[in-house]
Enzyme design. Sequence first.
Site, PDB file in Angstrom:
ATOM      1  CG  ASP A 119      -5.874  -0.850   3.737  1.00 32.06           C
ATOM      2  OD1 ASP A 119      -4.740  -1.270   4.026  1.00 32.06           O
ATOM      3  OD2 ASP A 119      -6.797  -1.593   3.341  1.00 32.06           O
ATOM      4  CG  ASP A 144      -0.882   1.001   4.287  1.00 35.24           C
ATOM      5  OD1 ASP A 144       0.086   0.983   5.070  1.00 35.24           O
ATOM      6  OD2 ASP A 144      -1.861   0.247   4.438  1.00 35.24           O
ATOM      7  CG  ASP A 148       1.156  -3.886   2.695  1.00 32.80           C
ATOM      8  OD1 ASP A 148       2.351  -3.586   2.494  1.00 32.80           O
ATOM      9  OD2 ASP A 148       0.452  -3.343   3.563  1.00 32.80           O
ATOM     10  NE  ARG A 199       5.983  -1.992   8.499  1.00 35.26           N
ATOM     11  CZ  ARG A 199       4.689  -1.792   8.752  1.00 35.26           C
ATOM     12  NH1 ARG A 199       3.818  -1.840   7.760  1.00 35.26           N
ATOM     13  NH2 ARG A 199       4.281  -1.549   9.990  1.00 35.26           N
TER      14      ARG A 199
END
Length: 331
Positions: A119, A144, A148, A199
């Site tokens: 994470d 990760d 984000d 992404r």
Amino acid sequence: MTTLPYADVDCNLRALAGRAEGFGRFAVGGLHGDLYVVTSLADDGPGSLREGGRRREPLWIVFAVSGTINLNSYLSVSSHKTIDGRGQRIKITGKGIRLKECEHIIICNLEFEGGRGHDVDGIQIKPKSRHIWIDRCSLRDYDDGLIDITRQSTDITVSRCYFGQHDKTMLIGADPSHVEDRCIRVTIHHCFFDGTRQRHPRLRFGKVHLYNNYTRNWGIYAVCASVEAQVFSQCNIYEAGVKKKTFEYYPEKAADKEEVRAGLVRSENDLFLNGAQASLLTGAGGECVFHPSEHYPTWTVEPPSDTLKQIIPICTGWQSLSSPSDHGVPK
């Protein structure tokens, strides 16, 4: 002729405040605070970036040193901070920067590389953070995500950033159970996604405006619209490598709904190169995507020309800039 947005903000230190375009346009960072000068590359302690970031008062943080800051844990930043790397070359490694329940943050002209651990994102924005501007940063090779944005964080702009050497580049909205993420609004413009796998971004629930970005040689897809997502893709350049599918749709079930559904993408004047396939959904859908003019009056957008394709790799990411005239650090 390519006209970059906010081209005049480097003339003096605090001219950067409030100059973002898009959803993050109200971010002022540490405009009304004192100057904090980072004099140490240590993880913590006097003169460190961590020491400045955790202070509760507004601060405009600049650097008197260049080099690498190896973080042993996430570096948390409290509200009303500008982390301004202009005039130096600062690389963040080990862990990343966390923006947790904060507002009015500007992060400018830093490098992020080599974040390790479960994470661990380069910049992690969660929960409930808002009025954030990430500008001219280079991000690569984290375990990760690179950036984000989740858990009701909103009103964010990511501009002129470079993304490379990575798989899951940018996640916006983490899980179909997080229905409160319907509030998320993000603008991403003039960024360079350089061979990153997927992404760019992947979105759940929220609204994302993409314009004048250059995405090339992705490994799965360029942009993904998952449950209830609305993506307005405008005047971007999508240049395929081996994989040709530009827009992907992953159906999911929102926790408070019965039906499984994907998101929507509206493409306006995008340029698809080297066989890139738009893969837009047929029939109704695109007209149901929001239009940016419903939320902000102006933004700097131009047709996706060869000139734009050439300038984006040069103007994105960390820049070798002179310190603004009122930087406050002796030359």
